[in-house]
Motif scaffolding. Sequence first.
Motif, short mmCIF file in Angstrom:
data_model
loop_
_atom_site.label_atom_id
_atom_site.label_comp_id
_atom_site.label_asym_id
_atom_site.label_seq_id
_atom_site.Cartn_x
_atom_site.Cartn_y
_atom_site.Cartn_z
N ARG A 64 4.07 -4.32 5.05
CA ARG A 64 3.11 -3.20 5.03
C ARG A 64 1.89 -3.51 5.78
O ARG A 64 0.72 -3.07 5.16
N ASP A 65 1.85 -4.38 6.62
CA ASP A 65 0.69 -4.85 7.52
C ASP A 65 -0.27 -5.65 6.69
O ASP A 65 -1.61 -5.31 6.78
N LEU A 66 0.02 -6.09 5.73
CA LEU A 66 -1.01 -7.06 4.96
C LEU A 66 -0.73 -8.43 4.85
O LEU A 66 0.35 -8.93 4.57
N GLY A 67 -1.60 -9.16 5.34
CA GLY A 67 -1.43 -10.74 5.57
C GLY A 67 -2.14 -11.32 4.72
O GLY A 67 -2.67 -11.19 3.62
N GLY A 68 -2.48 -12.84 5.35
CA GLY A 68 -3.59 -13.68 4.41
C GLY A 68 -2.85 -14.82 3.98
O GLY A 68 -3.18 -15.82 4.06
N MET A 69 -1.59 -14.25 3.40
CA MET A 69 -0.68 -15.43 2.62
C MET A 69 0.39 -16.02 3.49
O MET A 69 1.17 -16.53 2.93
N THR A 106 6.28 -11.63 2.05
CA THR A 106 6.98 -10.71 3.08
C THR A 106 6.88 -9.15 3.02
O THR A 106 6.80 -8.47 3.72
N TYR A 107 7.12 -8.82 1.64
CA TYR A 107 6.78 -7.52 1.10
C TYR A 107 5.63 -6.92 1.69
O TYR A 107 5.44 -5.81 2.48
N VAL A 161 2.10 -1.49 -3.26
CA VAL A 161 0.85 -1.67 -2.36
C VAL A 161 0.21 -0.60 -2.39
O VAL A 161 0.84 0.72 -2.26
N GLU A 162 -1.19 -0.53 -2.39
CA GLU A 162 -2.06 0.80 -2.20
C GLU A 162 -3.10 0.32 -1.65
O GLU A 162 -3.97 -0.55 -1.95
N GLY A 163 -3.12 0.87 -0.30
CA GLY A 163 -4.46 0.38 0.52
C GLY A 163 -4.20 -1.08 0.86
O GLY A 163 -3.11 -1.49 1.09
N ASN A 164 -5.12 -1.69 0.54
CA ASN A 164 -5.24 -3.28 0.97
C ASN A 164 -5.01 -3.97 -0.36
O ASN A 164 -5.00 -5.12 -0.41
N ALA A 165 -4.47 -3.50 -1.34
CA ALA A 165 -4.30 -3.99 -2.70
C ALA A 165 -2.89 -4.12 -2.91
O ALA A 165 -2.03 -3.19 -2.72
N ALA A 166 -2.42 -5.00 -3.32
CA ALA A 166 -1.03 -5.54 -3.79
C ALA A 166 -1.14 -5.62 -5.34
O ALA A 166 -1.58 -6.65 -5.69
N LYS A 224 -3.67 -8.43 -9.19
CA LYS A 224 -3.97 -7.54 -8.04
C LYS A 224 -4.41 -8.43 -7.07
O LYS A 224 -5.70 -9.35 -7.22
N LEU A 225 -3.86 -8.39 -5.88
CA LEU A 225 -4.56 -9.09 -4.76
C LEU A 225 -4.86 -8.16 -3.88
O LEU A 225 -4.65 -7.17 -3.61
N GLU A 226 -6.16 -8.82 -3.11
CA GLU A 226 -6.66 -8.12 -2.15
C GLU A 226 -6.47 -8.58 -0.72
O GLU A 226 -6.81 -9.93 -0.57
N LEU A 227 -5.86 -8.24 0.19
CA LEU A 227 -5.27 -8.81 1.33
C LEU A 227 -5.79 -8.41 2.60
O LEU A 227 -5.81 -6.86 2.76
N PRO A 228 -6.05 -9.06 3.72
CA PRO A 228 -6.61 -8.36 4.88
C PRO A 228 -5.44 -7.89 5.81
O PRO A 228 -4.34 -8.22 5.80
#
Length: 302
Positions: free
Chosen positions: A117-122, A112-113, A94-99, A191-195
């Motif tokens: 790291r406080d990234l949701g959406g999924m 879960t991972y 994870v880097e910023g909002n990107a996984a 590369k996923l971008e997650l809220p």
Amino acid sequence: MRISNTPIAARLAALGVELRPGVSLAEHTSLGIGGTTDELLIRRYETLPEVIRDLKNEGVPYKFLGGGTNVLVTDGELPWIVLHLPSTHPGVRVEGNAAFVDAAADLGGTVTYCAKRDLGGMEGLIGVPGSIGGALRMNAGAYGTQIGSYVREVELYRAASGENETLRGDDIRFDYRHTSFAPDDIMLRVKLELPPNPYQEIVAGIRVCNEKRRASQPLNQKSAGCIFKNPQGASAGRMIDELGLKKLRVGDAMISDRHANFFVNAGNATCDDMLRLVDDVRERVKKAFGFDLENEVIFWKN
Ligand SMILES: Cc1cc2nc3c(=O)[nH]c(=O)nc-3n(C[C@H](O)[C@H](O)[C@H](O)COP(=O)(O)OP(=O)(O)OC[C@H]3O[C@@H](n4cnc5c(N)ncnc54)[C@H](O)[C@@H]3O)c2cc1C
């Protein structure tokens, strides 16, 4: 199909590819159905173009297996080998909002991972079994979420060029259980971008989805999830249920009594049992409701 004692086996070994002879796909698929073949484990993704070039030159047919949770495989000695990327754990960075996620990583593990790291959406995808690669191919979705919404880049082996390439998310179409990837493209990384969202809120959403799943699906039985896609404006499961077909059986292939669009292997079902059940139900639905049900599960026949 066996390639163990052929010259290609030695060349693949030199590329670091592990050959597993005589693998039973019944043991590698969630339906527990399928015959036997040789399997290639490809650890170094950059070798894939060379591996596939060699297989094509030698006329060796192959199929690509992810987590095996959305395939129905024919029985007996299979006329193709299977390629597989061995699972990586966690396979996510994870880097910023990107996984950045390996195709072989587990989908639920990735959700879960990222949540930690406080990234949701999924959240809706938490109970969908299988790999990230399979989820990309199928555009896996549940409870109003689909993985395609978060895709920004995909690194893949492209059948058209015979090379590994990177595609921008905007250049890929993600529809209901359908994507614009070519049938023999192989996804390698995404590369996923997650809220961003606080972990506790994401977990609350995950719990709700888990409860809905547990309440409606036969999670302790062997299945491949929904066997049919829902036609526009209708529910395949509801139509099958209205026809009173829950528990209908051909051999050990059976319609679940919990969810009418889940067909389960209730013992030692064969591929033929499952196909006969599927055809029977498709005909009955067509006759009663006029819909031509399309398979959601991928059938690997000869
Ligand atoms: C109990 C249960 C519940 C389910 N619930 C849902 C649900 O709610 N929503 C949903 O969408 N699905 C659901 N499914 C179906 C299944 O889990 C998903 O389709 C999943 O995304 C498939 O991933 P996989 O890795 O297992 O793919 P596999 O079954 O291994 O493969 C499916 C297809 O994808 C291709 N593929 C796999 N990996 C790659 C790759 N790296 N590159 C290119 N192609 C690849 C295969 O060649 C094959 O054509 C459920 C299944 C089960 C058993």
